[in-house]
Design an enzyme around this catalytic site. Structure first.
Site, PDB file in Angstrom:
ATOM      1  N   LYS A  31      -3.592   2.568  -4.182  1.00 49.11           N
ATOM      2  CA  LYS A  31      -4.879   1.837  -4.078  1.00 49.11           C
ATOM      3  C   LYS A  31      -5.213   1.253  -5.459  1.00 49.11           C
ATOM      4  CE  LYS A  31      -6.265   5.006  -0.490  1.00 49.11           C
ATOM      5  NZ  LYS A  31      -7.335   5.405   0.409  1.00 49.11           N
ATOM      6  N   GLU A  76      -3.894   5.640  10.868  1.00 48.65           N
ATOM      7  CA  GLU A  76      -4.772   6.168   9.834  1.00 48.65           C
ATOM      8  C   GLU A  76      -6.228   6.109  10.306  1.00 48.65           C
ATOM      9  OE1 GLU A  76      -2.656   5.867   5.766  1.00 48.65           O
ATOM     10  OE2 GLU A  76      -3.960   4.128   6.002  1.00 48.65           O
ATOM     11  N   ASN A 122       0.312   5.410  -1.553  1.00 44.74           N
ATOM     12  CA  ASN A 122      -0.544   4.235  -1.722  1.00 44.74           C
ATOM     13  C   ASN A 122      -1.483   4.505  -2.902  1.00 44.74           C
ATOM     14  OD1 ASN A 122      -2.272   2.088  -1.535  1.00 44.74           O
ATOM     15  ND2 ASN A 122      -3.206   2.700   0.409  1.00 44.74           N
ATOM     16  N   HIS A 139      -4.520  -2.337   6.195  1.00 48.36           N
ATOM     17  CA  HIS A 139      -5.130  -1.072   5.759  1.00 48.36           C
ATOM     18  C   HIS A 139      -6.629  -1.113   6.058  1.00 48.36           C
ATOM     19  CE1 HIS A 139      -6.550   2.189   3.227  1.00 48.36           C
ATOM     20  NE2 HIS A 139      -5.308   2.665   3.265  1.00 48.36           N
ATOM     21  N   GLY A 199      -9.317   9.504   2.706  1.00 45.04           N
ATOM     22  CA  GLY A 199     -10.017   9.805   1.453  1.00 45.04           C
ATOM     23  C   GLY A 199     -11.165  10.787   1.616  1.00 45.04           C
TER      24      GLY A 199
HETATM   25  C1  PEP Z   1      -4.662   5.737   2.729  1.00 42.37           C
HETATM   26  O1  PEP Z   1      -5.541   5.137   2.164  1.00 42.37           O
HETATM   27  O2  PEP Z   1      -3.693   5.135   3.219  1.00 42.37           O
HETATM   28  C2  PEP Z   1      -4.799   7.187   2.840  1.00 42.37           C
HETATM   29  C3  PEP Z   1      -4.128   7.793   3.772  1.00 42.37           C
HETATM   30  O3  PEP Z   1      -5.642   7.787   1.958  1.00 42.37           O
HETATM   31  P1  PEP Z   1      -5.891   9.384   1.767  1.00 42.37           P
HETATM   32  O4  PEP Z   1      -4.567  10.040   1.768  1.00 42.37           O
HETATM   33  O5  PEP Z   1      -6.618   9.486   0.476  1.00 42.37           O
HETATM   34  O6  PEP Z   1      -6.725   9.821   2.934  1.00 42.37           O
END
Ligand code: PEP
Length: 229
Positions: free
Chosen positions: A8, A153, A6, A86, A159
């Site tokens: 982003k 998640e 992803n 998300h 993040g």
């Molecule tokens: C995400 O935003 O889907 C995610 C898992 O981010 P990160 O890997 O940066 O934690």
């Protein structure tokens, strides 16, 4: 196994093209499905092993929805894969469950593969009310839909560099398995150093990766780690 990147709000059209070119040089196991979700402006038809998806989309073909893209824009590039729900959409941009469920229904009707994200905040985890919270995030979602992929998640792990612990992931995935038989992913600070541990968790079919996917070298390293499993 599934590994998804992803991007982003990172990467341009040019850097996405270069990333996907390099991805072709990265050997992957046969049973690994790769997905890359670039920003809207970098959506295109690309050669290579990864399925390209959109990070979000509005639930309409076209119309007066300033700032959004819909089915017409996705169709131009043959995109049939989406992330919905998300946590950044939910928490930073205030998307309601009703709106997310409406988008889900629209794209389900059109046969899209939908990476549907759920995850509790730290506050909810500390209160111990995780299951109820996740159930609310699944309201209006057809958990039997054959194009559905659920990504767990936890918001506090996204993040932050702090992934959820194996036991924590295992517990939530076990709960989700009581609700759906579709593939379950984990996302939240997944990186080359922890991907193998995460992939070994019972019920885990793959990972949705943000930060550690933005550099092709790191994404490729994760593919290698999955190959070694
Ligand atoms: C995400 O935003 O889907 C995610 C898992 O981010 P990160 O890997 O940066 O934690």
């Amino acid at each position: 196994m599934i590994l998804a990147a992803n991007f982003k709000m990172n990467h341009t059209r040019a850097s996405t093209k270069e990333y996907l070119r390099k991805l072709q040089e990265c050997p992957k196991p046969k049973d690994l499905e790769l997905f890359v979700f670039p920003p809207y402006t970098a959506l295109d038809r690309y050669e290579g092993p990864a399925v390209i998806g959109a990070q979000n989309a509005y639930g309409a073909e076209q119309g007066s929805y300033t700032g959004e893209i819909g089915l017409q824009q996705l169709k131009e590039f043959g995109i049939t894969t989406l992330i919905l729900g998300h946590s950044e959409r939910r928490h930073l941009f205030g998307e309601s469950q009703e709106l997310i469920a409406q988008k889900f229904a629209f794209y389900k009707e059109r046969g899209f593969t939908i990476f549907y994200c759920v995850g509790e905040t730290l506050d909810i985890r500390e209160k111990g009310d995780i299951q109820r919270y996740l159930l609310a995030q699944l309201e209006g979602i057809d958990l039997k839909y054959e194009g559905l992929i659920v990504a767990y998640e936890p918001v506090w792990a996204i993040g932050t560099g702090r992934s959820a612990k194996e036991e924590e992931i295992k517990e939530v995935l076990a709960f989700l398995q009581t609700l759906t038989s579709r593939p379950l992913l984990y996302g939240g600070s997944v990186k080359p150093q922890n991907i193998q541990t995460i992939m070994r968790i019972q019920g885990c079919s793959g990972a949705l990766v943000g930060t550690a996917s933005w550099r092709i070298e790191s994404f490729c390293q994760m593919i290698q780690k999955m190959k070694e499993l």
